[in-house]
Scaffold this active site. Structure first.
Site: not given
Length: 628
Positions: A227, A311, A353
């Site tokens: 992220e 992801n 995700d």
């Protein structure tokens, strides 16, 4: 526009009480009509043939239980199964605490206690204290403690709380990771650091939260930070010195991913030169995620390392057209060189995700009239995969929770069939996507009993609304590109413990929970299943029926990994850490504002009521039968 990860927002007690009184209302549950029936989306290459044999791990990957618990998963097969039988369904009601130990940290505690040679080892969330407790003495006093002093800056860049998933004991060393990217080996007798390996770079947002895998003289570790636009990797260190032996990147050219002449993926879409570059826009693979922050296996039987990849980044899929190799998939590698043997991608061009970092259980299982050496992977995308460990071929794929983002898996190509109605878009809110971004199950591992032949899956029942937004990469800052609001799944319960028959490909029983289950479980040879809940109950249920037999309220929610061990007195003990937090518990431990549904990457929308049921904490609890 960027969503809040763990926004720093402190409250005085009076202000917190007032804030909770106006915390946002939990969204209405997703209607049952929105999700697919499990039978509709499940597929297999052959009908069940249970008469061909009994499902069980091989002795190489799951040796006989010696009463210790030296690695988080119990064994290389990752069964989390204890052969101890003193605590039974008939006497478990007399289970009582034998001692407790304050961890001195009140963030999310996700680790498994480790027991070896009558000593228990515990590593905490940041600042990653390590304690060694003497189990031969009343109350288990400390033998030593170690403070690694990780950089405080790492606390500010962790995506989803400052968690740590545990360490392992091997050859006189306790080996663990720190949030700021170190792997450390301690002398088990003294607590002295034998070596430190600095592997991560916090300046670009890179952290480490996984439990290292120790096997055959090597330590296997991976990084976190998808992220934040951190490029994922998985690496092997020399156990005696900490020296880096090899590192395989999750994106980029074949030479970086360690793809060479020995690479033979089963499906055509995974064949080709430098797919880790060509399946991305120019240069996007350099900040593309694919981090290995979950679970890896050493397959001692077949001589390979198996690990998932996380992801791709950013979450906004329109900024990265292509399959985005080699993210959201699974690799089998040579343990000595890291050379890839095969790969399979669960979610090509992932746009929800759905990391591929969840655990693999290594089993021998009857399939199509013969015993097959398989791995079972319970993916965040809502499907349970049974995969041939030799080749990477998917034998079956079935939904185990609420699913509507994927209509099924095409077993000829291996590719999921995406539901066009749930594809994400810039400028449009797509509602009721199931499962949610944290998955039908997140990192918390399932357990397996060779007595029943069933998996025990603690998971979520949540969906989400999602809107893509454009985002720019700035090193060390969030690189997400989506606004998410999570919500309960059909029925309104946000969690469930499911017993799953992998041969029959269906659930056997299921117990509903108010909150998502974020703890692991341990199952015993006396047919008991232990797990914890986010509102602070530690439970024992009948592994064959799901009947609740015992529960104990602890000081904080449980998101950790319980264990079963034999103490120096010869009796069976059950141990677990309390301490709510992690992604799902950020609204308690974050701190984040419970009025902001987008906080913690949209988790707060579904969890804003959790502070009414539990508070931050951090305590080790150890239980045994009352007479002890």
């Amino acid at each position: 526009m960027r969503p809040t990860l763990l926004a720093p927002l402190a409250f005085a007690p009076a202000a917190l009480a007032a804030t909770l009184a106006v915390a946002q209302t939990i969204p209405e549950a997703t209607p049952q009509s929105e999700v697919f029936p499990m039978e509709q989306v499940g597929h297999a290459l052959a009908a069940p043939t249970p008469q061909a044999g009994r499902t069980a791990p091989s002795p190489q990957n799951a040796p006989p239980d010696d009463g210790q618990w030296t690695m988080p998963a119990k064994n290389y097969a990752q069964t989390r199964y204890s052969e101890l039988t003193e605590i039974t369904p008939q006497n478990v009601a007399t289970l009582t605490p034998q001692f407790t130990f304050s961890l001195g940290v009140d963030k999310g505690e996700e680790a498994a206690p480790i027991v070896a040679d009558n000593t228990m080892y515990v590593v905490t969330a940041w600042p990653n204290y390590v304690y060694a407790l003497d189990l031969t003495q009343p109350g288990a006093p400390m033998k030593w403690r170690f403070f690694p002093n990780p950089s405080p800056a790492s606390k500010g860049i962790a995506c989803c709380d400052v968690v740590n998933r545990g360490g392992s004991v091997d050859h006189g060393k306790y080996i663990f990771n720190t949030l700021d990217g170190q792997t450390i080996a301690l002398d088990v007798k003294t607590g002295r650091a034998l070596w430190r390996a600095q592997l991560g770079n916090i300046s670009v947002g890179e952290t480490m939260t996984m439990a290292p895998l120790v096997a055959d003289g090597k330590v296997y570790v991976g990084n976190s930070g998808g992220e934040m636009g951190v490029r994922g990797w998985f690496a092997a260190l020399d156990e005696s010195s900490g020296k880096l032996l090899w590192r395989a990147w999750a994106t980029g050219p074949d030479k970086d991913v360690l793809i060479g002449a020995d690479f033979h993926p089963f499906y055509a879409s995974d064949r080709g030169k430098d797919l880790g570059v060509s399946s991305w826009p120019p240069q996007a693979w350099m900040i593309g995620g694919g981090n290995m922050w979950g679970w890896a296996n050493y397959d001692a039987e077949l001589g390979q390392i198996i690990h998932g990849t996380g992801n791709p980044g950013p979450w906004n899929q329109e900024q990265r057209p292509g399959d985005n190799k080699w993210t959201t998939g699974i690799f089998a590698r040579d343990p000595n060189t890291g050379a890839a043997h095969w790969y399979y991608q669960y979610s090509p061009h992932d746009e929800h995700d759905y990391d591929g970092i969840n655990e693999q259980l290594l089993l021998d299982m009857p399939f199509d009239g013969q015993m097959r050496k398989v791995l079972i992977h319970i993916d965040r995308n809502g499907y349970i995969y049974v995969i041939d460990r030799h080749t990477g071929q998917v034998l079956s794929a079935d939904a185990y929770g609420p699913v509507n983002s994927i209509e099924g898996v095409d077993l000829k190509t291996g590719r999921p069939t995406m539901n066009p109605a749930k594809l994400t878009k810039v400028g449009a809110t797509v509602r009721n996507i199931c499962p949610t971004a944290s998955g039908a199950k997140d990192w918390n591992p399932a357990s397996f009993s060779p007595r029943t032949g069933w998996l025990y899956i603690g998971h979520e029942n949540m969906c989400m609304d999602w809107q893509d937004v454009n985002v720019n990469y700035i090193a060390g800052t969030p690189y997400v590109g989506a606004v998410v609001h999570m919500k309960p799944g059909p029925g309104g319960n946000r969690g469930e413990m499911t017993a799953w028959d992998p041969v029959a490909r269906k659930p056997v029983w299921a117990d509903k929970e108010q909150f998502p289950i974020w703890s692991s479980s341990v199952v015993t040879a006396s047919d008991l299943l232990f797990y914890g809940t986010m509102d602070g109950w530690f439970k024992a249920v009948n592994a064959r029926t799901g009947e609740l037999l015992w529960r104990f309220k602890v000081d904080s929610g449980i998101i950790s990994q319980p264990i079963s061990y034999r103490g120096p007195d010869g009796h069976q003990y059950i141990a677990v850490l309390s301490g709510v937090g992690g992604w799902s518990g950020a609204v308690v431990s974050g701190p984040v504002d419970p009025r902001d549904g987008t906080a913690a990457l949209g988790m707060v929308a579904a969890m804003s009521d959790l502070p009414k049921y539990t508070t931050p904490g951090g305590t080790l609890y150890v239980f045994a039968l009352a007479q002890h």
